[in-house]
Write an enzyme that holds these catalytic residues in place. Structure first.
Site, mmCIF file in Angstrom:
data_model
loop_
_atom_site.group_PDB
_atom_site.id
_atom_site.type_symbol
_atom_site.label_atom_id
_atom_site.label_comp_id
_atom_site.label_asym_id
_atom_site.label_seq_id
_atom_site.Cartn_x
_atom_site.Cartn_y
_atom_site.Cartn_z
ATOM 1 N N SER A 124 0.852 -1.262 0.034
ATOM 2 C CA SER A 124 -0.067 0.175 -0.092
ATOM 3 C C SER A 124 0.894 1.355 0.185
ATOM 4 O O SER A 124 1.773 1.578 -0.831
ATOM 5 C CB SER A 124 -0.921 -0.038 1.217
ATOM 6 O OG SER A 124 -2.034 0.963 0.976
ATOM 7 N N HIS A 131 -6.382 -5.833 -1.459
ATOM 8 C CA HIS A 131 -5.452 -4.916 -1.388
ATOM 9 C C HIS A 131 -4.126 -5.528 -0.441
ATOM 10 O O HIS A 131 -4.550 -5.824 0.570
ATOM 11 C CB HIS A 131 -6.043 -3.581 -0.835
ATOM 12 C CG HIS A 131 -5.080 -2.599 -0.497
ATOM 13 N ND1 HIS A 131 -4.547 -1.854 -1.552
ATOM 14 C CD2 HIS A 131 -4.608 -1.960 0.414
ATOM 15 C CE1 HIS A 131 -3.692 -0.752 -1.048
ATOM 16 N NE2 HIS A 131 -3.903 -0.760 0.055
ATOM 17 N N ASP A 176 -8.304 -3.037 -7.216
ATOM 18 C CA ASP A 176 -7.778 -2.559 -5.856
ATOM 19 C C ASP A 176 -9.040 -2.151 -5.176
ATOM 20 O O ASP A 176 -9.484 -1.128 -5.558
ATOM 21 C CB ASP A 176 -6.598 -1.740 -6.155
ATOM 22 C CG ASP A 176 -5.620 -1.336 -4.832
ATOM 23 O OD1 ASP A 176 -4.743 -2.249 -4.578
ATOM 24 O OD2 ASP A 176 -6.387 -0.586 -3.787
#
Length: 387
Positions: free
Chosen positions: A169, A332, A265
């Site tokens: 991330s 994610h 995502d």
């Protein structure tokens, strides 16, 4: 009742095998260098030492957790684990790419595995000297990055044979923006590569056609003084805020790099495509929580987002030094948990797990640049369902 208990104990046993806890190391020596969290506390990381043949191999993984783009948001973050090491849990679960058993992590199990905690709010890129006494906010992410790397070099990484900068991330963005810098800080003899998990955030418009993430990133870069970390070749052509986007930076990265990303995502769908400011009536709420609840019209928009995501990857090129695992899941971050990294039911592309794709690419046993077919074709996905 007995059967339920046995099943529960079996599940707990399986989880304890698939993951284990690693303690927190505070880098107090960094404070004198001004390499501190938002609140001025020392940076911190979790380290599981390498052993055997992997003793001189290093995985340095940067944690994610969004960004703060102005003083108000950073103040709200300052007294949380994402702004202060005083608020961090003292242990972290190591699983997936961090596991120390070959069954769960065949290529990196015996490496030195480090997870760096995220507490600066700008993907470890900020460097503002001045501290406003009214807020006591420190924008020092780039200093934390350097202090952590210098500390690890002193702990043996200066002798590294292999090293990988990775992250998930916002930490996946770190591994893109700091990739060549990481390479420059290690010995020339070290084989260095970078890996970004769910860090390829794209500059896309919202469902109502407004530009949201572009302004947000521009504010992050301005607030944290991040321009110094960004590629000069990029900032010579466009504004620093635009150079925070991987699609504008990737062409300038010289070090081998691998991208793992879901084309749908979940963070990007919730915060770039359909953020609350663009969905005031909440018509996307159920869809964002669970992709199977999306209407046909919403799925069409998601397919358009995937196309935009794939277009943003065009600067990636097809050099064998670059790897790519782009699946059509609603997820994610897929490297840090066993179920998505390597298990008998893990996501597959070309019948290959993420663990094998990354290992083959790192050790040059083969190249891997695969893009999945559109949703819902991939039945191996572990699609996120949010509450």
């Amino acid at each position: 009742m007995m059967r339920v208990c046995i099943v529960l104990m079996s599940l707990l046993s399986l989880l304890s095998i698939e993951a284990y806890e690693v303690g927190l190391t505070f880098l107090d020596s960094a404070v004198t260098k001004g390499a501190v969290c938002l609140d001025g506390s020392a940076p911190a990381y979790h380290m599981d030492k390498g052993f055997g043949a992997g003793i001189d191999n290093w995985l340095v993984f940067f944690e994610g957790g969004g960004w703060c783009n102005n003083v108000t948001n950073c103040l709200a973050r300052k007294d949380t684990r994402l702004g202060s090491s005083k608020k961090m849990l003292t242990t972290e679960t190591f699983s997936g790419m961090f596991h120390n058993k070959p069954k769960y992590n065949p290529d990196f199990y015996d490496w030195n595995r480090i997870k760096v905690r995220y507490c600066d709010g700008a993907s470890f890129t900020g460097d503002v000297e001045a501290v406003d006494p009214k807020t006591n906010l420190h924008f020092r992410g780039a200093r934390i990055f350097r202090a952590v790397i210098e500390d690890l070099l002193a702990k043996g990484m200066k002798n590294a044979k292999n090293a990988m900068l990775a992250g998930c991330s916002a930490g996946g963005l770190t591994s893109i923006l700091q990739c060549d810098n990481f390479r420059s800080l290690l010995p020339a003899t070290t084989k260095v590569k970078c890996l970004s998990d769910a860090g390829f955030f794209i500059n896309a418009k919202t469902i109502i056609g407004t530009s949201h993430i572009e302004g947000f990133y521009a504010d992050v870069v301005r607030t944290h003084g991040s321009e110094k970390v960004l590629s000069p070749a990029c900032t010579a052509k466009m504004s620093p805020g635009l150079c925070f986007f991987p699609q504008n930076m990737v062409q300038y990265i010289k070090t081998p790099i691998f991208f793992i990303n879901a084309a749908y995502d979940s963070w990007q769908v919730k915060n770039i495509l359909a953020p609350g400011v663009a969905d005031r009536k909440g018509t996307w709420r159920e869809c964002k929580l669970d992709i199977t609840k999306c209407s046909s019209a919403q799925l069409n928009i998601l397919q358009g987002y995937r196309q935009e995501f794939l277009k943003a990857l065009t600067g990636f090129g097809n050099s064998p030094s670059r790897g790519m695992f782009i699946n059509s899941c609603y997820s994610h971050c897929q490297t840090g948990t066993q179920e998505t990294w390597l298990r008998n039911d893990s996501p597959l592309l070309s019948n290959t797990t993420i663990a094998k794709a990354v290992g083959d690419w790192y050790y040059e046993r083969g190249t891997f640049q695969k893009i999945d077919c559109p949703y819902p074709c991939d039945k191996t996905c572990h699609n996120r369902v949010f509450e």
